[in-house]
Design a protein around this motif. Structure first.
Motif, PDB file in Angstrom:
ATOM      1  N   PRO A  75       8.231   8.210  42.398  1.00 25.11           N
ATOM      2  CA  PRO A  75       7.058   9.006  41.992  1.00 25.11           C
ATOM      3  C   PRO A  75       6.017   9.165  43.092  1.00 25.11           C
ATOM      4  O   PRO A  75       5.212  10.100  43.060  1.00 25.11           O
ATOM      5  CB  PRO A  75       6.493   8.206  40.808  1.00 25.11           C
ATOM      6  CG  PRO A  75       7.041   6.819  40.954  1.00 25.11           C
ATOM      7  CD  PRO A  75       8.377   6.987  41.589  1.00 25.11           C
ATOM      8  N   GLU A  76       6.035   8.260  44.090  1.00 19.60           N
ATOM      9  CA  GLU A  76       5.041   8.348  45.158  1.00 19.60           C
ATOM     10  C   GLU A  76       5.424   9.386  46.222  1.00 19.60           C
ATOM     11  O   GLU A  76       4.643   9.666  47.137  1.00 19.60           O
ATOM     12  CB  GLU A  76       4.852   6.983  45.814  1.00 19.60           C
ATOM     13  CG  GLU A  76       6.011   6.503  46.674  1.00 19.60           C
ATOM     14  CD  GLU A  76       7.189   5.947  45.874  1.00 19.60           C
ATOM     15  OE1 GLU A  76       8.199   5.547  46.500  1.00 19.60           O
ATOM     16  OE2 GLU A  76       7.090   5.914  44.638  1.00 19.60           O
ATOM     17  N   LYS A  77       6.638   9.973  46.115  1.00 16.77           N
ATOM     18  CA  LYS A  77       7.081  10.973  47.090  1.00 16.77           C
ATOM     19  C   LYS A  77       7.505  12.236  46.353  1.00 16.77           C
ATOM     20  O   LYS A  77       7.885  12.191  45.182  1.00 16.77           O
ATOM     21  CB  LYS A  77       8.257  10.444  47.919  1.00 16.77           C
ATOM     22  CG  LYS A  77       7.942   9.170  48.700  1.00 16.77           C
ATOM     23  CD  LYS A  77       9.132   8.711  49.515  1.00 16.77           C
ATOM     24  CE  LYS A  77       8.862   7.402  50.243  1.00 16.77           C
ATOM     25  NZ  LYS A  77       7.766   7.543  51.216  1.00 16.77           N
ATOM     26  N   THR A 137       0.720   9.811  33.343  1.00 17.22           N
ATOM     27  CA  THR A 137       1.105   8.681  34.193  1.00 17.22           C
ATOM     28  C   THR A 137       2.602   8.727  34.471  1.00 17.22           C
ATOM     29  O   THR A 137       3.398   8.896  33.539  1.00 17.22           O
ATOM     30  CB  THR A 137       0.757   7.338  33.516  1.00 17.22           C
ATOM     31  OG1 THR A 137      -0.641   7.319  33.212  1.00 17.22           O
ATOM     32  CG2 THR A 137       1.092   6.171  34.424  1.00 17.22           C
ATOM     33  N   LEU A 138       2.977   8.577  35.735  1.00 19.07           N
ATOM     34  CA  LEU A 138       4.392   8.555  36.127  1.00 19.07           C
ATOM     35  C   LEU A 138       4.870   7.117  36.257  1.00 19.07           C
ATOM     36  O   LEU A 138       4.244   6.308  36.930  1.00 19.07           O
ATOM     37  CB  LEU A 138       4.593   9.293  37.450  1.00 19.07           C
ATOM     38  CG  LEU A 138       4.067  10.731  37.550  1.00 19.07           C
ATOM     39  CD1 LEU A 138       4.446  11.335  38.897  1.00 19.07           C
ATOM     40  CD2 LEU A 138       4.592  11.585  36.412  1.00 19.07           C
ATOM     41  N   MET A 139       5.988   6.825  35.609  1.00 23.48           N
ATOM     42  CA  MET A 139       6.589   5.494  35.665  1.00 23.48           C
ATOM     43  C   MET A 139       7.915   5.579  36.412  1.00 23.48           C
ATOM     44  O   MET A 139       8.744   6.452  36.125  1.00 23.48           O
ATOM     45  CB  MET A 139       6.810   4.943  34.263  1.00 23.48           C
ATOM     46  CG  MET A 139       5.535   4.813  33.438  1.00 23.48           C
ATOM     47  SD  MET A 139       4.401   3.576  34.098  1.00 23.48           S
ATOM     48  CE  MET A 139       5.178   2.070  33.509  1.00 23.48           C
ATOM     49  N   PRO A 140       8.154   4.688  37.371  1.00 23.40           N
ATOM     50  CA  PRO A 140       9.335   4.819  38.233  1.00 23.40           C
ATOM     51  C   PRO A 140      10.638   4.441  37.541  1.00 23.40           C
ATOM     52  O   PRO A 140      10.669   3.606  36.631  1.00 23.40           O
ATOM     53  CB  PRO A 140       9.026   3.844  39.380  1.00 23.40           C
ATOM     54  CG  PRO A 140       8.170   2.789  38.742  1.00 23.40           C
ATOM     55  CD  PRO A 140       7.328   3.518  37.736  1.00 23.40           C
ATOM     56  N   PHE A 148       6.229  -4.446  35.061  1.00 21.61           N
ATOM     57  CA  PHE A 148       6.361  -3.001  34.880  1.00 21.61           C
ATOM     58  C   PHE A 148       5.059  -2.391  34.365  1.00 21.61           C
ATOM     59  O   PHE A 148       4.711  -1.255  34.713  1.00 21.61           O
ATOM     60  CB  PHE A 148       7.506  -2.718  33.911  1.00 21.61           C
ATOM     61  CG  PHE A 148       7.919  -1.272  33.860  1.00 21.61           C
ATOM     62  CD1 PHE A 148       8.359  -0.608  34.995  1.00 21.61           C
ATOM     63  CD2 PHE A 148       7.872  -0.567  32.666  1.00 21.61           C
ATOM     64  CE1 PHE A 148       8.738   0.718  34.958  1.00 21.61           C
ATOM     65  CE2 PHE A 148       8.247   0.762  32.609  1.00 21.61           C
ATOM     66  CZ  PHE A 148       8.688   1.404  33.751  1.00 21.61           C
ATOM     67  N   SER A 149       4.338  -3.151  33.537  1.00 22.03           N
ATOM     68  CA  SER A 149       3.089  -2.637  32.969  1.00 22.03           C
ATOM     69  C   SER A 149       2.028  -2.395  34.033  1.00 22.03           C
ATOM     70  O   SER A 149       1.078  -1.643  33.812  1.00 22.03           O
ATOM     71  CB  SER A 149       2.547  -3.600  31.903  1.00 22.03           C
ATOM     72  OG  SER A 149       2.103  -4.812  32.495  1.00 22.03           O
ATOM     73  N   GLU A 150       2.184  -3.025  35.200  1.00 27.68           N
ATOM     74  CA  GLU A 150       1.230  -2.783  36.279  1.00 27.68           C
ATOM     75  C   GLU A 150       1.216  -1.315  36.691  1.00 27.68           C
ATOM     76  O   GLU A 150       0.202  -0.810  37.180  1.00 27.68           O
ATOM     77  CB  GLU A 150       1.574  -3.657  37.491  1.00 27.68           C
ATOM     78  CG  GLU A 150       1.337  -5.143  37.276  1.00 27.68           C
ATOM     79  CD  GLU A 150      -0.126  -5.473  37.043  1.00 27.68           C
ATOM     80  OE1 GLU A 150      -0.979  -4.805  37.658  1.00 27.68           O
ATOM     81  OE2 GLU A 150      -0.420  -6.373  36.239  1.00 27.68           O
ATOM     82  N   ASN A 151       2.340  -0.625  36.481  1.00 34.02           N
ATOM     83  CA  ASN A 151       2.399   0.804  36.806  1.00 34.02           C
ATOM     84  C   ASN A 151       1.537   1.636  35.873  1.00 34.02           C
ATOM     85  O   ASN A 151       1.148   2.763  36.214  1.00 34.02           O
ATOM     86  CB  ASN A 151       3.852   1.298  36.735  1.00 34.02           C
ATOM     87  CG  ASN A 151       4.730   0.679  37.808  1.00 34.02           C
ATOM     88  OD1 ASN A 151       4.609   0.994  38.985  1.00 34.02           O
ATOM     89  ND2 ASN A 151       5.611  -0.224  37.402  1.00 34.02           N
ATOM     90  N   LEU A 152       1.276   1.112  34.664  1.00 35.26           N
ATOM     91  CA  LEU A 152       0.371   1.794  33.741  1.00 35.26           C
ATOM     92  C   LEU A 152      -1.081   1.515  34.093  1.00 35.26           C
ATOM     93  O   LEU A 152      -1.940   2.397  34.017  1.00 35.26           O
ATOM     94  CB  LEU A 152       0.642   1.338  32.298  1.00 35.26           C
ATOM     95  CG  LEU A 152       1.926   1.834  31.642  1.00 35.26           C
ATOM     96  CD1 LEU A 152       2.135   1.103  30.316  1.00 35.26           C
ATOM     97  CD2 LEU A 152       1.872   3.335  31.413  1.00 35.26           C
ATOM     98  N   ILE A 153      -1.341   0.261  34.477  1.00 36.91           N
ATOM     99  CA  ILE A 153      -2.711  -0.146  34.797  1.00 36.91           C
ATOM    100  C   ILE A 153      -3.156   0.440  36.130  1.00 36.91           C
ATOM    101  O   ILE A 153      -4.297   0.882  36.290  1.00 36.91           O
ATOM    102  CB  ILE A 153      -2.799  -1.690  34.832  1.00 36.91           C
ATOM    103  CG1 ILE A 153      -2.443  -2.261  33.446  1.00 36.91           C
ATOM    104  CG2 ILE A 153      -4.199  -2.142  35.253  1.00 36.91           C
ATOM    105  CD1 ILE A 153      -2.256  -3.762  33.443  1.00 36.91           C
ATOM    106  N   ASP A 154      -2.233   0.458  37.090  1.00 40.51           N
ATOM    107  CA  ASP A 154      -2.544   0.971  38.424  1.00 40.51           C
ATOM    108  C   ASP A 154      -1.484   1.998  38.815  1.00 40.51           C
ATOM    109  O   ASP A 154      -0.608   1.730  39.624  1.00 40.51           O
ATOM    110  CB  ASP A 154      -2.572  -0.185  39.438  1.00 40.51           C
ATOM    111  CG  ASP A 154      -3.035   0.268  40.814  1.00 40.51           C
ATOM    112  OD1 ASP A 154      -3.699   1.323  40.908  1.00 40.51           O
ATOM    113  OD2 ASP A 154      -2.719  -0.439  41.802  1.00 40.51           O
ATOM    114  N   PRO A 155      -1.533   3.206  38.240  1.00 38.81           N
ATOM    115  CA  PRO A 155      -0.488   4.207  38.477  1.00 38.81           C
ATOM    116  C   PRO A 155      -0.536   4.789  39.881  1.00 38.81           C
ATOM    117  O   PRO A 155      -1.521   4.627  40.608  1.00 38.81           O
ATOM    118  CB  PRO A 155      -0.795   5.284  37.427  1.00 38.81           C
ATOM    119  CG  PRO A 155      -2.266   5.170  37.204  1.00 38.81           C
ATOM    120  CD  PRO A 155      -2.581   3.705  37.335  1.00 38.81           C
TER     121      PRO A 155
END
Length: 208
Positions: free
Chosen positions: A123-125, A177-180, A195-202
């Motif tokens: 998701p970062e690219k 929010t994009l989750m990898p 995995f939840s860190e991707n929700l808190i800090d997307p």
């Protein structure tokens, strides 16, 4: 309290159940007013006791059920108590179902301002950035590796198209929010926390 709901069709039936039941109870109450005497007499004939008492008992139970249903409806429609997080994957049918769900939630008066797009490749690219890397390096890759990367790039381009549509539809009014996509299952407390860190800090797409 978090409820992990069923797919869209089943969820919409669940959410519409209080309204349907309220209408059904209204019909029953109407029938009671019109045919209450007959029902009471029939109950008495079959040993049901005093017709007036039977009607009062039925009416009391119906009113109790209606009060519970109204309370559930009020909780559903109170944004301070209830919100709905839509989860989809970046494919046509899933985005289509999400749009249908968002529209129906609005009709029900249920708060919804978060959309999670799951299973996103890198998701970062974006596909253009990855495609440039692939073009520069594919000559040094083995045939099997080139085929794998080529398929991955096709999937990434498709995902980016639908992610773009998702932001066009919801970007102004929703938090998207994009989750990898991971190379392992998210099972167990520790992996869920990670995995939840991707929700808190997307991923911040503007920085990439």
């Amino acid at each position: 309290v978090v409820f992990d709901t069923a797919p869209t069709g089943h969820t919409l039936r669940l959410l519409s159940f209080p309204t349907i039941l309220e209408k059904a109870l209204g019909k029953l109450m109407d029938l009671k007013d019109r045919f209450g005497g007959i029902i009471g007499q029939a109950s008495a004939m079959f040993g049901g006791g005093n017709p007036g008492q039977m009607q009062d008992m039925m009416l009391g139970r119906l009113e109790e059920t209606r009060a519970i249903i109204n309370k559930v409806n009020d909780a559903f429609q109170d944004p301070d108590l209830t919100t709905f997080v839509c989860v989809c994957i970046p494919e046509f049918l899933s985005i289509f179902e999400t749009e249908r769900l968002v529209q129906e939630l609005s009709k029900f008066g249920i708060d919804s301002h978060n959309i999670v797009v799951n299973q996103v490749l890198f998701p970062e690219k974006d596909a253009e950035e990855l495609g440039q890397w692939f073009d520069e390096n594919k000559s040094s890759l083995l045939k099997e590796a080139r085929e794998i990367c080529s398929k991955m790039m096709a999937r990434k381009r498709m995902q980016d198209k639908y992610i773009g549509q998702c932001f066009d539809l919801y970007g102004d009014d929703f938090n998207v929010t994009l989750m990898p996509l991971l190379d392992f299952e998210v099972r167990g407390v520790d992996k869920l926390k990670d995995f939840s860190e991707n929700l808190i800090d997307p991923v911040d797409l503007e920085e990439n």
